[in-house]
Design a protein around this motif. Structure first.
Motif, PDB file in Angstrom:
ATOM      1  N   LEU A 120       1.856  -0.258   8.338  1.00 30.95           N
ATOM      2  CA  LEU A 120       1.101  -1.101   7.411  1.00 30.95           C
ATOM      3  C   LEU A 120       1.444  -0.711   5.984  1.00 30.95           C
ATOM      4  O   LEU A 120       1.459   0.472   5.643  1.00 30.95           O
ATOM      5  N   THR A 128       0.249  -0.435   2.343  1.00 31.63           N
ATOM      6  CA  THR A 128      -1.053  -0.328   1.687  1.00 31.63           C
ATOM      7  C   THR A 128      -0.863  -0.072   0.203  1.00 31.63           C
ATOM      8  O   THR A 128       0.231   0.238  -0.247  1.00 31.63           O
ATOM      9  N   SER A 129      -1.946  -0.190  -0.519  1.00 33.98           N
ATOM     10  CA  SER A 129      -1.917   0.184  -1.933  1.00 33.98           C
ATOM     11  C   SER A 129      -3.183   0.974  -2.252  1.00 33.98           C
ATOM     12  O   SER A 129      -4.207   0.817  -1.589  1.00 33.98           O
ATOM     13  N   LYS A 165      -7.651  -8.997   2.377  1.00 36.41           N
ATOM     14  CA  LYS A 165      -7.332  -7.580   2.529  1.00 36.41           C
ATOM     15  C   LYS A 165      -8.615  -6.830   2.841  1.00 36.41           C
ATOM     16  O   LYS A 165      -9.712  -7.380   2.725  1.00 36.41           O
ATOM     17  N   LEU A 210      -7.967   2.930  -0.270  1.00 32.11           N
ATOM     18  CA  LEU A 210      -6.836   2.050  -0.022  1.00 32.11           C
ATOM     19  C   LEU A 210      -7.244   0.590   0.089  1.00 32.11           C
ATOM     20  O   LEU A 210      -8.404   0.279   0.352  1.00 32.11           O
ATOM     21  N   THR A 211      -6.260  -0.276  -0.076  1.00 35.69           N
ATOM     22  CA  THR A 211      -6.385  -1.693   0.245  1.00 35.69           C
ATOM     23  C   THR A 211      -5.377  -1.958   1.349  1.00 35.69           C
ATOM     24  O   THR A 211      -4.186  -1.679   1.177  1.00 35.69           O
ATOM     25  N   LEU A 212      -5.850  -2.473   2.493  1.00 37.43           N
ATOM     26  CA  LEU A 212      -4.994  -2.699   3.649  1.00 37.43           C
ATOM     27  C   LEU A 212      -4.874  -4.190   3.940  1.00 37.43           C
ATOM     28  O   LEU A 212      -5.813  -4.945   3.683  1.00 37.43           O
ATOM     29  N   GLU A 217      -2.961  -7.991   9.641  1.00 38.08           N
ATOM     30  CA  GLU A 217      -2.190  -6.977  10.359  1.00 38.08           C
ATOM     31  C   GLU A 217      -3.100  -5.859  10.870  1.00 38.08           C
ATOM     32  O   GLU A 217      -2.946  -5.374  11.986  1.00 38.08           O
ATOM     33  N   LEU A 218      -4.090  -5.467  10.059  1.00 43.38           N
ATOM     34  CA  LEU A 218      -5.023  -4.419  10.475  1.00 43.38           C
ATOM     35  C   LEU A 218      -5.892  -4.904  11.632  1.00 43.38           C
ATOM     36  O   LEU A 218      -6.121  -4.173  12.601  1.00 43.38           O
ATOM     37  N   LEU A 238      -1.616   4.476  13.104  1.00 47.89           N
ATOM     38  CA  LEU A 238      -1.168   3.682  11.970  1.00 47.89           C
ATOM     39  C   LEU A 238      -0.223   4.497  11.100  1.00 47.89           C
ATOM     40  O   LEU A 238      -0.528   5.631  10.730  1.00 47.89           O
ATOM     41  N   LEU A 251       1.066   4.485   7.564  1.00 47.41           N
ATOM     42  CA  LEU A 251       0.708   3.870   6.289  1.00 47.41           C
ATOM     43  C   LEU A 251       1.757   4.170   5.232  1.00 47.41           C
ATOM     44  O   LEU A 251       2.126   5.323   5.025  1.00 47.41           O
ATOM     45  N   ILE A 301       2.041   4.416   1.601  1.00 45.26           N
ATOM     46  CA  ILE A 301       1.186   4.513   0.413  1.00 45.26           C
ATOM     47  C   ILE A 301       2.059   4.892  -0.778  1.00 45.26           C
ATOM     48  O   ILE A 301       2.482   6.040  -0.908  1.00 45.26           O
TER      49      ILE A 301
END
Length: 196
Positions: free
Chosen positions: A6, A8-9, A27, A42-44, A48-49, A60, A62, A64
């Motif tokens: 995934l 993420t930000s 999100k 985080l923002t996911l 997809e999540l 997962l 991630l 980042i």
């Protein structure tokens, strides 16, 4: 066990208003913690999540800000009416690390002929497994079992490297005799009251 990647930000805004803005963009706000590190907000990606969380104890991967981290879901909050994801807590894990998780228990086979019910005392079995080798579920055969029979945690065959994280004598499944309800018989006193 499959690994889901995934993108993420990192979130810098917090609070209800910021969380609503994140959800409007399809999100999900989340937090990553573990190993004594500071929590990372985080923002996911929402869709997809949601798909990834259909697999119990999914691993997962991630991305980042260009750095890759492994995590497993620890707590998931959903909207009680619509079911969409509101927030997710993720636990940071390392390859080779042992983690305690709950694995779904699936029963297969037919009970002995008769009016029996299968009760799941534990819907999920607490186990300790390597973070990258968590089983999706454990399967137990209940073929031919009759009323009074039970399956204990120690009776369940676990994959190699997986150990019980619950008392081995804990009842996981038990077979009960179904009881038919008897029709309520009208007593003489009730009948006389009705006539009066």
């Amino acid at each position: 066990m499959s690994e889901v990647k995934l993108a993420t930000s990192v979130r810098t805004e917090f609070g209800k208003g910021a969380a609503r803005r994140v959800r409007r963009e399809n999100k999900v706000p989340g937090v990553l913690y573990g190993h004594g590190t500071d929590p990372v907000h985080l923002t996911l990606p929402g869709h997809e999540l949601l798909l990834a969380l259909r697999t119990p104890n999914v691993l997962l991967s991630l991305d980042i800000d260009g750095k890759s981290e492994l995590a497993i879901p620890k707590a998931v909050q959903r909207d009680p009416l619509k079911g969409f994801l509101e927030h997710v807590d993720l636990l940071l894990v390392k390859r080779g690390e042992k983690v305690n998780v709950e694995v779904p228990v699936n029963a297969e086979g037919d009970l002995a002929p008769g009016n029996y019910l299968l009760e799941h005392v534990l819907n999920a079995l607490p186990v300790e497994a390597e973070a990258t080798h968590i089983p999706e579920a454990v399967t137990v055969s209940v073929a031919g079992l009759e009323a009074g029979a039970s399956i204990l945690a120690k009776d369940i065959t676990l994959p190699s490297g997986v150990t019980l994280a619950v008392d081995e004598d804990a009842v996981v499944l038990q077979v009960l005799a179904a009881q038919a309800e008897e029709p309520a018989a009208e007593t003489e006193g009730e009948g006389e009251t009705a006539e009066a």
